[in-house]
Design a protein around this motif. Structure first.
Motif, PDB file in Angstrom:
ATOM      1  N   GLY A 135       0.813  -1.079   0.063  1.00  0.00           N
ATOM      2  CA  GLY A 135       0.075  -0.026  -0.024  1.00  0.00           C
ATOM      3  C   GLY A 135       0.868   1.436   0.176  1.00  0.00           C
ATOM      4  O   GLY A 135       1.885   1.417  -0.718  1.00  0.00           O
ATOM      5  N   PRO A 136       0.689   2.195   0.871  1.00  0.00           N
ATOM      6  CA  PRO A 136       1.341   3.530   1.015  1.00  0.00           C
ATOM      7  C   PRO A 136       2.655   3.055   1.546  1.00  0.00           C
ATOM      8  O   PRO A 136       3.619   4.118   2.168  1.00  0.00           O
ATOM      9  CB  PRO A 136       0.411   4.459   1.812  1.00  0.00           C
ATOM     10  CG  PRO A 136      -0.423   3.494   2.559  1.00  0.00           C
ATOM     11  CD  PRO A 136      -0.619   2.368   1.877  1.00  0.00           C
ATOM     12  N   GLY A 137       3.089   1.943   1.877  1.00  0.00           N
ATOM     13  CA  GLY A 137       4.406   1.596   2.516  1.00  0.00           C
ATOM     14  C   GLY A 137       4.163   1.553   3.958  1.00  0.00           C
ATOM     15  O   GLY A 137       5.276   1.262   4.863  1.00  0.00           O
ATOM     16  N   VAL A 176      12.936  -0.472  -1.196  1.00  0.00           N
ATOM     17  CA  VAL A 176      12.752  -0.405  -2.773  1.00  0.00           C
ATOM     18  C   VAL A 176      11.366  -0.993  -2.912  1.00  0.00           C
ATOM     19  O   VAL A 176      10.783  -1.847  -2.242  1.00  0.00           O
ATOM     20  CB  VAL A 176      13.694  -1.470  -3.173  1.00  0.00           C
ATOM     21  CG1 VAL A 176      13.189  -1.832  -4.738  1.00  0.00           C
ATOM     22  CG2 VAL A 176      15.221  -1.188  -3.305  1.00  0.00           C
ATOM     23  N   PHE A 177      10.502  -0.093  -3.872  1.00  0.00           N
ATOM     24  CA  PHE A 177       9.263  -0.669  -3.966  1.00  0.00           C
ATOM     25  C   PHE A 177       8.922  -1.197  -5.537  1.00  0.00           C
ATOM     26  O   PHE A 177       9.560  -0.637  -6.380  1.00  0.00           O
ATOM     27  CB  PHE A 177       8.271   0.727  -3.845  1.00  0.00           C
ATOM     28  CG  PHE A 177       8.286   0.919  -2.173  1.00  0.00           C
ATOM     29  CD1 PHE A 177       7.518   0.324  -1.286  1.00  0.00           C
ATOM     30  CD2 PHE A 177       9.299   2.130  -1.803  1.00  0.00           C
ATOM     31  CE1 PHE A 177       7.385   0.653  -0.046  1.00  0.00           C
ATOM     32  CE2 PHE A 177       9.162   2.381  -0.522  1.00  0.00           C
ATOM     33  CZ  PHE A 177       8.362   1.610   0.325  1.00  0.00           C
ATOM     34  N   ARG A 178       8.113  -2.089  -5.548  1.00  0.00           N
ATOM     35  CA  ARG A 178       8.025  -2.879  -6.866  1.00  0.00           C
ATOM     36  C   ARG A 178       6.788  -3.158  -7.047  1.00  0.00           C
ATOM     37  O   ARG A 178       6.075  -3.693  -6.211  1.00  0.00           O
ATOM     38  CB  ARG A 178       9.114  -4.150  -6.678  1.00  0.00           C
ATOM     39  CG  ARG A 178       9.195  -4.652  -8.072  1.00  0.00           C
ATOM     40  CD  ARG A 178       9.666  -6.116  -7.932  1.00  0.00           C
ATOM     41  NE  ARG A 178      11.168  -5.915  -7.386  1.00  0.00           N
ATOM     42  CZ  ARG A 178      11.904  -6.984  -6.920  1.00  0.00           C
ATOM     43  NH1 ARG A 178      11.435  -8.187  -7.186  1.00  0.00           N
ATOM     44  NH2 ARG A 178      13.117  -6.809  -6.490  1.00  0.00           N
ATOM     45  N   ILE A 179       6.280  -3.067  -8.364  1.00  0.00           N
ATOM     46  CA  ILE A 179       4.827  -3.649  -8.673  1.00  0.00           C
ATOM     47  C   ILE A 179       4.972  -5.149  -8.858  1.00  0.00           C
ATOM     48  O   ILE A 179       6.172  -5.631  -9.497  1.00  0.00           O
ATOM     49  CB  ILE A 179       4.447  -2.839 -10.124  1.00  0.00           C
ATOM     50  CG1 ILE A 179       2.987  -3.200  -9.957  1.00  0.00           C
ATOM     51  CG2 ILE A 179       5.230  -3.345 -11.242  1.00  0.00           C
ATOM     52  CD1 ILE A 179       2.288  -2.149 -11.164  1.00  0.00           C
ATOM     53  N   LEU A 239       2.069   2.599  -4.724  1.00  0.00           N
ATOM     54  CA  LEU A 239       3.310   2.456  -4.786  1.00  0.00           C
ATOM     55  C   LEU A 239       3.992   3.900  -4.815  1.00  0.00           C
ATOM     56  O   LEU A 239       4.998   4.160  -4.329  1.00  0.00           O
ATOM     57  CB  LEU A 239       4.036   1.550  -5.945  1.00  0.00           C
ATOM     58  CG  LEU A 239       3.822   0.003  -5.812  1.00  0.00           C
ATOM     59  CD1 LEU A 239       4.292  -0.700  -7.021  1.00  0.00           C
ATOM     60  CD2 LEU A 239       4.562  -0.444  -4.563  1.00  0.00           C
ATOM     61  N   ALA A 240       3.395   4.826  -5.691  1.00  0.00           N
ATOM     62  CA  ALA A 240       3.635   6.251  -5.884  1.00  0.00           C
ATOM     63  C   ALA A 240       3.685   6.771  -4.322  1.00  0.00           C
ATOM     64  O   ALA A 240       4.715   7.351  -3.980  1.00  0.00           O
ATOM     65  CB  ALA A 240       3.066   6.899  -6.610  1.00  0.00           C
TER      66      ALA A 240
END
Length: 280
Positions: A127-129, A171-174, A154-155
């Motif tokens: 979600g928003p991290g 690190v965020f990944r789809i 992710l944004a």
């Protein structure tokens, strides 16, 4: 609703709060909602509002915020932020609003690891991290990966990581749950959708938050069935997975975890409901 007592004398903050709370009868926390909106309108913290501004004139901007909340828009979407664990997260439409109940997962992980630190953390459905960034704040030397299928979420997560000073560690990944992930992690966190498609929900949830973050088939277990079989290969030696569950799902999700060869313990939230399963 008028926010002035007469044309010359603005309504005071304390009076405006009471009037607003009286309109939020659908909410479990009407006064808190009003205070958070007023603090946002004034550009101060809720604590500062209560200590210093109750006798100030109510700002004109408050009226529009009250109307949005009266339409049952989540407070976090109106203010654009939500406190969670030790951090404040920017949130908005397109991402699930962080809940205080989900802090149970971080509490369970802290208790499980004790003096140890999980060096690598995976957050499935970030979600928003929310969970990953809270865990990185808890363990400043850790790093992690957050996966979500929503580009909007992710944004937000990436923006939150920058604001919180965690961008070099997160690190965020789809992605589609654990598909394509071949690393092992000390801690796997997940708050997947777990609402059955036919279950009733408050209008502020069903009408505003993304359905893809809420619903998981008729029994609410579809995403657990996809996540759980991957956990044994995702966990490093001595690692743990902590999954959020609905209040009635302890037995069903525990059975899935045991079928995957994992030992299971349960953690209850502040209301006494089963809220997190710790799998090792």
């Amino acid at each position: 609703m008028s926010w002035t007592d007469d044309a010359a004398q603005p309504r005071r903050v304390r009076e405006a709060l009471g009037a607003a709370a009286g309109r939020f009868t659908f909410s479990a926390t009407p006064r808190l909602d009003a205070e958070l909106l007023m603090a946002h309108a004034l550009g101060v913290s809720r604590e500062r509002l209560l200590l210093r501004h109750l006798d100030d004139p109510a700002p004109h901007a408050f009226a529009a915020l009250v109307e949005r909340r009266a339409d049952q828009e989540p407070v976090a979407y109106i203010t654009g932020s939500r406190a969670f664990w030790t951090i404040d997260l920017a949130v908005g439409p397109g991402a699930l609003v962080p809940r205080a109940d989900s802090e149970t997962l971080i509490e369970a992980a802290v208790d499980h690891f004790g003096a140890r630190m999980p060096a690598r953390i995976l957050d499935l459905g970030t979600g928003p991290g929310t969970l990953l960034l809270a865990a990185l704040d808890q363990w400043p030397a850790a790093s992690g990966l957050g996966v979500d299928r929503s580009t909007e979420a992710l944004a937000m997560a990436q923006g939150n990581a920058v604001r919180l000073g965690s961008a070099t560690r997160a690190v965020f990944r789809i992605g589609d749950w654990a598909a394509g992930i071949d690393e092992r992690f000390d801690l796997v966190l997940a708050n997947p959708p777990y609402i059955g498609t036919g279950e009733p929900l408050p209008p502020e949830v069903r009408g505003w938050e993304p359905a893809g973050a809420l619903f998981a088939g008729a029994d609410g277990l579809d995403d657990y069935r996809r996540i759980v079989p991957d956990l044994p290969r995702l966990l490093a030696p001595g690692g743990a997975a902590v999954l959020e569950i609905g209040a009635s799902q302890e037995a069903a999700v525990s059975a899935l975890l045991r079928q995957a060869g994992l030992e299971v313990n349960v953690r209850h939230d502040l209301a006494g409901h089963p809220r997190a399963l710790i799998a090792t």
